[in-house]
Design a protein around this motif. Structure first.
Motif, PDB file in Angstrom:
ATOM      1  N   PHE A 111       4.252 -12.354  -0.957  1.00  0.00           N
ATOM      2  CA  PHE A 111       3.262 -11.306  -1.185  1.00  0.00           C
ATOM      3  C   PHE A 111       3.868  -9.939  -1.503  1.00  0.00           C
ATOM      4  O   PHE A 111       3.142  -9.023  -1.884  1.00  0.00           O
ATOM      5  CB  PHE A 111       2.324 -11.195   0.016  1.00  0.00           C
ATOM      6  CG  PHE A 111       1.226 -12.213   0.001  1.00  0.00           C
ATOM      7  CD1 PHE A 111       0.161 -12.095  -0.875  1.00  0.00           C
ATOM      8  CD2 PHE A 111       1.268 -13.315   0.843  1.00  0.00           C
ATOM      9  CE1 PHE A 111      -0.845 -13.043  -0.909  1.00  0.00           C
ATOM     10  CE2 PHE A 111       0.266 -14.263   0.822  1.00  0.00           C
ATOM     11  CZ  PHE A 111      -0.799 -14.133  -0.059  1.00  0.00           C
ATOM     12  N   VAL A 112       5.185  -9.792  -1.338  1.00  0.00           N
ATOM     13  CA  VAL A 112       5.831  -8.537  -1.709  1.00  0.00           C
ATOM     14  C   VAL A 112       6.541  -8.666  -3.049  1.00  0.00           C
ATOM     15  O   VAL A 112       6.341  -7.857  -3.963  1.00  0.00           O
ATOM     16  CB  VAL A 112       6.835  -8.088  -0.622  1.00  0.00           C
ATOM     17  CG1 VAL A 112       7.678  -6.909  -1.120  1.00  0.00           C
ATOM     18  CG2 VAL A 112       6.096  -7.688   0.643  1.00  0.00           C
ATOM     19  N   ILE A 148       0.826  -1.209   0.000  1.00  0.00           N
ATOM     20  CA  ILE A 148       0.000   0.000   0.000  1.00  0.00           C
ATOM     21  C   ILE A 148       0.857   1.254   0.000  1.00  0.00           C
ATOM     22  O   ILE A 148       0.647   2.177  -0.800  1.00  0.00           O
ATOM     23  CB  ILE A 148      -0.950  -0.002   1.217  1.00  0.00           C
ATOM     24  CG1 ILE A 148      -2.003  -1.102   1.069  1.00  0.00           C
ATOM     25  CG2 ILE A 148      -1.630   1.358   1.364  1.00  0.00           C
ATOM     26  CD1 ILE A 148      -2.890  -1.265   2.279  1.00  0.00           C
ATOM     27  N   TRP A 149       1.861   1.303   0.857  1.00  0.00           N
ATOM     28  CA  TRP A 149       2.652   2.514   1.007  1.00  0.00           C
ATOM     29  C   TRP A 149       3.659   2.725  -0.116  1.00  0.00           C
ATOM     30  O   TRP A 149       4.163   3.827  -0.296  1.00  0.00           O
ATOM     31  CB  TRP A 149       3.350   2.511   2.362  1.00  0.00           C
ATOM     32  CG  TRP A 149       2.418   2.961   3.439  1.00  0.00           C
ATOM     33  CD1 TRP A 149       1.698   2.179   4.282  1.00  0.00           C
ATOM     34  CD2 TRP A 149       2.066   4.309   3.750  1.00  0.00           C
ATOM     35  NE1 TRP A 149       0.912   2.944   5.106  1.00  0.00           N
ATOM     36  CE2 TRP A 149       1.108   4.258   4.815  1.00  0.00           C
ATOM     37  CE3 TRP A 149       2.450   5.559   3.251  1.00  0.00           C
ATOM     38  CZ2 TRP A 149       0.561   5.409   5.373  1.00  0.00           C
ATOM     39  CZ3 TRP A 149       1.890   6.696   3.817  1.00  0.00           C
ATOM     40  CH2 TRP A 149       0.962   6.623   4.854  1.00  0.00           C
ATOM     41  N   THR A 150       3.981   1.706  -0.855  1.00  0.00           N
ATOM     42  CA  THR A 150       4.870   1.877  -2.015  1.00  0.00           C
ATOM     43  C   THR A 150       4.081   2.120  -3.294  1.00  0.00           C
ATOM     44  O   THR A 150       4.671   2.408  -4.335  1.00  0.00           O
ATOM     45  CB  THR A 150       5.756   0.632  -2.203  1.00  0.00           C
ATOM     46  OG1 THR A 150       4.939  -0.538  -2.316  1.00  0.00           O
ATOM     47  CG2 THR A 150       6.726   0.474  -1.035  1.00  0.00           C
ATOM     48  N   PRO A 181       0.913  -1.610  -7.852  1.00  0.00           N
ATOM     49  CA  PRO A 181      -0.403  -1.898  -8.435  1.00  0.00           C
ATOM     50  C   PRO A 181      -0.987  -3.203  -7.892  1.00  0.00           C
ATOM     51  O   PRO A 181      -0.292  -4.208  -7.779  1.00  0.00           O
ATOM     52  CB  PRO A 181      -0.107  -2.021  -9.940  1.00  0.00           C
ATOM     53  CG  PRO A 181       1.184  -1.318 -10.142  1.00  0.00           C
ATOM     54  CD  PRO A 181       1.963  -1.510  -8.883  1.00  0.00           C
ATOM     55  N   LEU A 182      -2.252  -3.166  -7.541  1.00  0.00           N
ATOM     56  CA  LEU A 182      -2.955  -4.343  -7.054  1.00  0.00           C
ATOM     57  C   LEU A 182      -3.949  -4.811  -8.114  1.00  0.00           C
ATOM     58  O   LEU A 182      -4.692  -4.007  -8.676  1.00  0.00           O
ATOM     59  CB  LEU A 182      -3.701  -4.031  -5.748  1.00  0.00           C
ATOM     60  CG  LEU A 182      -2.859  -3.448  -4.606  1.00  0.00           C
ATOM     61  CD1 LEU A 182      -3.741  -3.185  -3.394  1.00  0.00           C
ATOM     62  CD2 LEU A 182      -1.719  -4.369  -4.243  1.00  0.00           C
ATOM     63  N   ASP A 183      -3.945  -6.096  -8.402  1.00  0.00           N
ATOM     64  CA  ASP A 183      -4.892  -6.701  -9.339  1.00  0.00           C
ATOM     65  C   ASP A 183      -4.772  -6.138 -10.754  1.00  0.00           C
ATOM     66  O   ASP A 183      -5.759  -6.039 -11.483  1.00  0.00           O
ATOM     67  CB  ASP A 183      -6.337  -6.506  -8.865  1.00  0.00           C
ATOM     68  CG  ASP A 183      -6.552  -7.040  -7.468  1.00  0.00           C
ATOM     69  OD1 ASP A 183      -5.838  -7.978  -7.102  1.00  0.00           O
ATOM     70  OD2 ASP A 183      -7.413  -6.505  -6.758  1.00  0.00           O
ATOM     71  N   ALA A 226       4.994  -6.022 -11.533  1.00  0.00           N
ATOM     72  CA  ALA A 226       4.778  -4.601 -11.837  1.00  0.00           C
ATOM     73  C   ALA A 226       5.941  -4.043 -12.644  1.00  0.00           C
ATOM     74  O   ALA A 226       5.745  -3.258 -13.588  1.00  0.00           O
ATOM     75  CB  ALA A 226       4.606  -3.819 -10.540  1.00  0.00           C
ATOM     76  N   MET A 227       7.169  -4.421 -12.295  1.00  0.00           N
ATOM     77  CA  MET A 227       8.339  -3.976 -13.046  1.00  0.00           C
ATOM     78  C   MET A 227       8.317  -4.491 -14.472  1.00  0.00           C
ATOM     79  O   MET A 227       8.655  -3.770 -15.425  1.00  0.00           O
ATOM     80  CB  MET A 227       9.616  -4.430 -12.332  1.00  0.00           C
ATOM     81  CG  MET A 227       9.872  -3.754 -10.986  1.00  0.00           C
ATOM     82  SD  MET A 227      11.261  -4.475 -10.089  1.00  0.00           S
ATOM     83  CE  MET A 227      12.590  -4.195 -11.272  1.00  0.00           C
TER      84      MET A 227
END
Length: 328
Positions: free
Chosen positions: A313-314, A256-258, A261-263, A321-322
């Motif tokens: 999960f991280v 969240i804090w970084t 993107p989710l989903d 994303a990258m």
């Protein structure tokens, strides 16, 4: 409800195909299947709903482990040498038909103490049934987080089969599976009520842990971090799963804090993220065995519970994303 007669009755229908089927049903409650399914849901379908599902699952198995430790009751295969233990005894010698005679009769203290003297971990105790409670959390959890009736039907079928297989394989008494069902349904009901009454999607907002804005941020902080850290100091056999719960919450905080993107992503991005997460979990779990730490220690249990879940999960969402950024 601690009679071996029920187990013997079910095993009277034993056949090679039925043995294999019951073992296959039981396998859906083992780590490989569960991690695979949770990775598919959280990393491949919907990370937000998947996160809620993993939370429900971990809370259920942690509660199950704590109750197993509290009651510390034996499994059927230890009490009756007539039962096929399907490898459950693991070198132990079964007793000669010492199950209870009356339906509501409790097991004798001498038998309970005899089993406690050879059992070394909470997983080795029978009540409540972890496979039953986790099946309710997994399949029932899918039904409430996605609000799909078909998952509810699947849950009823899978939980029923899991309860029968536990008794067929002499892993559980009737009391064990009923207790597991009661615990699983209780946590599932509480989860459903909370999801219906609270704006659960706010959990994934960037201000969800902004303590200056809302008092609910403090509730999330205490429930997600302070409480599990406190429970880690109990030193019991369930600390590994508590560490997994802590790792999951910390991973969500990092995402969240970084601003990860989710989903997001196309089908092949989601497939890649799912497979990467699954591979990371078991690669890290296997690699930890080579550390110079006793595998019987609390420190190893905490590390084994925390590291694979946090990295899974991280790293899987970040790497994907990258890749998505570079492919634009």
């Amino acid at each position: 409800m601690f009679q071996t007669n029920i187990n013997l009755f079910l095993q009277s229908f034993s056949a090679p195909w039925l043995d294999s089927f019951m073992q296959a049903v039981s396998w859906t409650g083992d780590q490989t299947f569960i991690v695979g399914l949770l990775c598919l849901v959280a990393l491949g379908v919907d990370l937000k709903r998947g996160f809620i599902l993993v939370q429900i699952f971990l809370i259920t198995i942690i509660s199950t482990d704590i109750l197993k430790t509290v009651f510390s009751l034996p499994r059927p295969f230890f009490l009756d040498e007539r039962l096929n233990d399907f490898g459950g005894l693991n070198g132990l010698a079964a007793l000669r038909d010492v199950g209870t005679l009356a339906f509501f009769e409790m097991l004798p203290d001498t038998i309970i103490n005899a089993y406690r003297s050879v059992a070394t971990h909470s997983d080795q105790f029978g009540l409540p049934s972890g496979h039953t409670s986790s099946a309710i959390a997994l399949w029932g959890g899918l039904a409430i987080v996605f609000r799909k009736n078909r998952f509810g039907v699947i849950a009823v079928v899978m939980v029923t089969l899991m309860m029968i297989s536990g008794m067929y394989l002499a892993q559980h008494f009737l009391a064990d599976v009923l207790a597991g069902m009661g615990l699983g349904l209780f946590i599932l009901l509480i989860s459903a009520l909370l999801l219906n009454r609270l704006d659960w999607w706010r959990l994934f907002a960037t201000d969800s842990f902004n303590f200056s804005i809302s008092g609910s941020s403090w509730v999330l902080f205490v429930a997600g971090f302070v409480l599990p850290i406190g429970l880690l100091f109990s030193g019991e056999g369930h600390v590994g799963r508590i560490a997994s719960f802590l790792a999951l919450n910390l991973a969500l905080f990092v995402l969240i804090w970084t601003g990860c993107p989710l989903d997001s992503g196309r089908l092949w991005h989601r497939v890649f993220r799912t497979l990467l997460g699954f591979a990371l979990f078991f690669a890290i779990s296997s690699g930890l065995k080579y550390l110079p730490i006793s595998q019987d220690s609390v420190q190893y249990a905490v590390l084994k519970g925390f590291a694979p879940v946090f990295i899974l999960f991280v790293l899987a969402p970040f790497v994907t994303a990258m890749w998505m950024v570079k492919s634009r």
